[in-house]
Design a protein around this motif. Structure first.
Motif, short mmCIF file in Angstrom:
data_model
loop_
_atom_site.label_atom_id
_atom_site.label_comp_id
_atom_site.label_asym_id
_atom_site.label_seq_id
_atom_site.Cartn_x
_atom_site.Cartn_y
_atom_site.Cartn_z
N UNK A 85 -4.98 9.36 1.13
CA UNK A 85 -4.29 8.18 1.65
C UNK A 85 -5.21 6.98 1.53
N UNK A 86 -4.71 5.93 0.89
CA UNK A 86 -5.50 4.71 0.69
C UNK A 86 -4.76 3.53 1.29
N UNK A 87 -5.51 2.66 1.94
CA UNK A 87 -4.93 1.43 2.48
C UNK A 87 -5.79 0.25 2.06
N UNK A 125 4.43 1.44 -4.16
CA UNK A 125 3.51 0.91 -3.18
C UNK A 125 4.27 0.55 -1.92
N UNK A 126 3.82 1.04 -0.79
CA UNK A 126 4.38 0.63 0.49
C UNK A 126 3.59 -0.55 1.02
N UNK A 127 4.29 -1.58 1.49
CA UNK A 127 3.59 -2.74 2.05
C UNK A 127 4.11 -3.03 3.45
N UNK A 128 3.25 -3.67 4.24
CA UNK A 128 3.60 -4.08 5.61
C UNK A 128 2.95 -5.41 5.88
N UNK A 129 3.72 -6.36 6.38
CA UNK A 129 3.17 -7.65 6.75
C UNK A 129 2.47 -7.54 8.09
N UNK A 152 -1.33 -2.72 2.15
CA UNK A 152 -0.69 -2.04 1.03
C UNK A 152 -1.18 -0.60 0.96
N UNK A 153 -0.23 0.31 0.75
CA UNK A 153 -0.54 1.73 0.60
C UNK A 153 0.02 2.20 -0.74
N UNK A 154 -0.81 2.29 -1.76
CA UNK A 154 -0.31 2.76 -3.06
C UNK A 154 -0.04 4.27 -3.02
N UNK A 155 1.15 4.64 -3.44
CA UNK A 155 1.53 6.05 -3.47
C UNK A 155 1.34 6.67 -4.85
#
Length: 257
Positions: A85-87, A125-129, A152-155
Motif C-alpha cells: 500500500x502506497x500513499x 488511482x484513488x484520490x482524496x481531497x 493519492x493511492x495508486x492501485x
C-alpha cells in the motif's frame, strides 16, 4: 554531503527518504548526471543495496532497498503483485473532489519507443481531497487561485501514473513541467518558495520478505513542502517519520485487489 535520512534498517532491508531531484540510479535518459541515490546510500552504509521499486526524479519520499539480491527479488515480487500500500501527498491546481477513483488506461512511457507502439495498460488511482485553499491573487484568468492538498493511492504502478491521472482529471500537480501548467508552477516557485514538483511518497506498508511481520513506514516532508504547508495553513496535515511493525496481516483492501 548531508547523509540520507534512514527511516528503517535491519539485516535484510533499508528504507530511506529520497530527496527531490535525485535520480535513483544511472539511466540512459540522464547522461551527464554524477549523483545517484543508489550510490549515496551504498557509500553511506558501506555495502551494496538493491532497489525494488521506483520514484520519479522530482518526487521525494520513502524508498525501500534490499540488502541482498535475493531479498530484493522477493520484495520486487511483493510490489508487482500489489501487496504493497502506497500513499502520496500532492498539491494540485483547483478544488479536488472529496474522493474519487481515477481509472484511465495509460501507455507506458519508457522513452525508447514511439507512444503509438505502446499499448494502453489498465491504471487506477484513488484520490482524496485532504484540504484546499483559496488565495486572493490572480495567477491565471480567474481573480482568485484555488489549490488542493490531495492524498493519492495508486492501485497500479504505471510510469508517472499519479501525475498523469491527476492532470487528466483536471487537477495537475504544481511543479509538473510536463503535465501541469507553467503559470501556476512559476507562481509557486517565485512567490511561495516551492520550485519543485509538489509530490511526495509519505507512506508505505508491506510484508517483510523474511519474517511474519508487516512494515508500516511514514515519511516526513522535506523543508520546501513543510514550509509551504505552514504558509497555506496545512501544518496539521504534515506527516512524521515513523515505523510500525504490527503482526503479519493482509488488509482486506489489498485482498480485494
Amino acid at each position: 554531503m548531508t547523509p540520507l535520512n534512514i527511516l528503517y534498517q535491519d539485516e535484510h532491508i533499508v528504507a530511506v527518504h529520497k530527496p527531490s531531484g535525485l535520480l535513483v540510479h544511472r539511466s540512459a535518459l540522464a547522461r551527464g548526471e554524477t549523483e545517484f541515490l543508489l550510490q549515496r546510500l551504498r557509500n553511506q552504509l558501506g555495502k551494496r543495496v538493491y532497489p525494488v521499486h521506483r520514484l520519479d526524479r522530482p518526487t521525494s519520499g520513502v524508498m525501500v532497498f534490499g540488502l541482498s539480491s535475493e531479498v530484493a527479488a522477493l520484495l520486487s515480487d511483493t510490489f508487482s503483485e500489489r501487496q504493497v500500500e502506497k500513499r502520496y501527498l500532492a498539491v494540485v491546481r483547483g478544488v479536488a473532489p472529496s474522493e474519487a477513483r481515477l481509472d484511465y488506461p495509460l501507455r507506458e512511457e519508457d522513452g525508447t519507443r514511439p507512444k503509438a507502439d505502446m499499448p494502453a495498460m489498465p491504471a487506477m488511482t484513488d484520490i482524496r481531497c485532504v484540504d484546499s485553499v483559496e488565495l486572493p491573487v490572480q495567477v491565471d484568468r480567474y481573480p482568485k487561485a484555488r489549490y488542493s492538498l490531495v492524498e493519492a493511492r495508486p492501485l497500479t504502478g504505471r510510469r508517472h501514473q499519479i501525475r498523469r491521472h491527476l492532470s487528466r482529471r483536471g487537477y495537475p500537480i504544481i511543479g509538473d513541467a510536463k503535465h501541469g501548467k507553467s503559470v501556476h508552477n512559476h507562481f509557486f516557485a517565485e512567490k511561495l518558495g516551492a520550485p519543485r514538483l509538489l509530490l511526495a511518497a509519505t507512506y508505505l506498508t508491506f510484508d517483510h520478505p523474511m519474517g511474519e511481520k508487516r512494515i508500516q513506514l511514514s515519511c516526513a516532508l522535506d523543508d520546501t513542502m513543510t514550509a509551504l504547508f505552514h504558509h497555506l495553513g496545512w501544518a496539521g496535515h504534515l506527516p512524521l517519520d515513523s515505523v510500525r511493525t504490527p503482526p503479519h496481516t493482509t488488509p482486506s483492501a489489498l485482498k480485494a485487489l
